[in-house]
Write an enzyme that holds these catalytic residues in place. Sequence first.
Site, PDB file in Angstrom:
ATOM      1  N   LYS B 101      -6.659  59.171  56.173  1.00 22.24           N
ATOM      2  CA  LYS B 101      -5.559  60.124  56.091  1.00 22.24           C
ATOM      3  C   LYS B 101      -6.141  61.540  56.202  1.00 22.24           C
ATOM      4  O   LYS B 101      -6.916  61.975  55.346  1.00 22.24           O
ATOM      5  CB  LYS B 101      -4.800  59.983  54.768  1.00 22.24           C
ATOM      6  CG  LYS B 101      -3.800  61.117  54.564  1.00 22.24           C
ATOM      7  CD  LYS B 101      -3.019  61.016  53.277  1.00 22.24           C
ATOM      8  CE  LYS B 101      -2.405  62.375  52.938  1.00 22.24           C
ATOM      9  NZ  LYS B 101      -1.594  62.346  51.717  1.00 22.24           N
ATOM     10  N   GLY B 162       3.671  67.175  45.637  1.00 21.80           N
ATOM     11  CA  GLY B 162       3.761  67.204  44.181  1.00 21.80           C
ATOM     12  C   GLY B 162       4.993  67.904  43.636  1.00 21.80           C
ATOM     13  O   GLY B 162       5.133  68.043  42.415  1.00 21.80           O
ATOM     14  N   ALA B 188       4.707  63.257  51.029  1.00 26.54           N
ATOM     15  CA  ALA B 188       4.869  64.432  50.154  1.00 26.54           C
ATOM     16  C   ALA B 188       6.322  64.814  49.929  1.00 26.54           C
ATOM     17  O   ALA B 188       7.124  64.863  50.863  1.00 26.54           O
ATOM     18  CB  ALA B 188       4.134  65.648  50.703  1.00 26.54           C
ATOM     19  N   GLY B 189       6.620  65.060  48.669  1.00 28.30           N
ATOM     20  CA  GLY B 189       7.915  65.610  48.296  1.00 28.30           C
ATOM     21  C   GLY B 189       8.878  64.633  47.653  1.00 28.30           C
ATOM     22  O   GLY B 189       9.876  65.037  47.061  1.00 28.30           O
ATOM     23  N   ASN B 210       2.694  59.818  45.588  1.00 30.99           N
ATOM     24  CA  ASN B 210       1.767  59.707  44.469  1.00 30.99           C
ATOM     25  C   ASN B 210       2.428  60.190  43.173  1.00 30.99           C
ATOM     26  O   ASN B 210       2.724  59.421  42.265  1.00 30.99           O
ATOM     27  CB  ASN B 210       0.495  60.509  44.766  1.00 30.99           C
ATOM     28  CG  ASN B 210      -0.646  60.268  43.773  1.00 30.99           C
ATOM     29  OD1 ASN B 210      -1.808  60.396  44.113  1.00 30.99           O
ATOM     30  ND2 ASN B 210      -0.348  59.913  42.523  1.00 30.99           N
ATOM     31  N   THR B 211       2.734  61.494  43.133  1.00 26.49           N
ATOM     32  CA  THR B 211       3.209  62.079  41.885  1.00 26.49           C
ATOM     33  C   THR B 211       4.504  61.447  41.383  1.00 26.49           C
ATOM     34  O   THR B 211       4.694  61.295  40.175  1.00 26.49           O
ATOM     35  CB  THR B 211       3.407  63.597  42.069  1.00 26.49           C
ATOM     36  OG1 THR B 211       2.263  64.118  42.735  1.00 26.49           O
ATOM     37  CG2 THR B 211       3.568  64.292  40.731  1.00 26.49           C
TER      38      THR B 211
END
Lengths: 68, 263
Positions: B101, B162, B188-189, B210-211
């Site tokens: 990535k 994040g 993301a997001g 992830n987050t």
Amino acid sequence: MELQLRINGAERRFSRPLTVRELVGELGFEGKRVAIERNGEIVPRSRYGEVALVDGDRLEVVVAVGGG
Amino acid sequence: MDDRLVIAGKAYRSRLLVGTGKYRDFEQTRLAVEASGAEIVTVAIRRVNIGQNAGEPSLLDALPPSRYTILPNTAGCYTAEDAVRTLRLARELLDGHSLVKLEVLGDSETLFPNMPETLAAAKTLVAEGFHVMVYCSDDPILARQLEDAGCVAVMPLASLIGSGMGILNPWNLQIIVDRARVPVLVDAGIGTASDAAVAMELGCDGVLMNTAIAKARDPVRMGRAMKLAVEAGREAWLAGRMPKKPYEAAASSPAEGLIGKTA
């Protein structure tokens, strides 16, 4: 003969000449999954035993950590 | 029903890719990843702590490469050169593994990608035989350029890394999805399950997060929620939603046979 290396940005002094394999042992990473770059070039694991480090070498020793 | 996500010639059952950062410990990471059903998990590459006790457990003990496809990232890199060096190290670390990535950041406050550096790094990596999944802005032209450069998947942001702000510009994502010839993953997001479902309903091939999982109150449960959301969104997209009819109410029950009518 002393050996001065820059490992992960910090100066380290060793009292004898070392191959990459011996350095990995000195650092306690034997058998651990690490990768090593020497002066900007990858040192393949298969060559650890034959690559002799020289004074002033810059080494990066990395592992996988949690990340996105 | 055989609906697989194919990236660089390999088929995956799960369309959810998860990161491994920000968890309390490796055990929580392992349990949340397991609950998510993800087969591809991202990791970061970092300098080893030289004073570290060599007996300390490592992330790859919790998530063995024999079971998961490990996707090393270049998080924290701000130049093409640093990103390329990081992934060369990753390839060595993971025994020649070529799926990576790429992300080259442009700004530490927004973590928005630096697209000229990203494109330069992508070209170098592709030439060196890497299979590059690339974090990018949601600009359809740049996404096309990354595809033309040989990236195996494009991964536009839905909102800032994040931030948990969800999908801010579905229209751009839709254009990228409609025109891409490689898998498109939202990276993301994502904040919660509905965001993931919306991404999949837009026709995205997958979602990377992830987050949203790691910082949920119960990460393991959220891992499962995300698995279900991605599956539900995918199924809905494959099923094809009903047309939207903003000014046309249509009852689902018969208009005839109501009680109390005279005729």
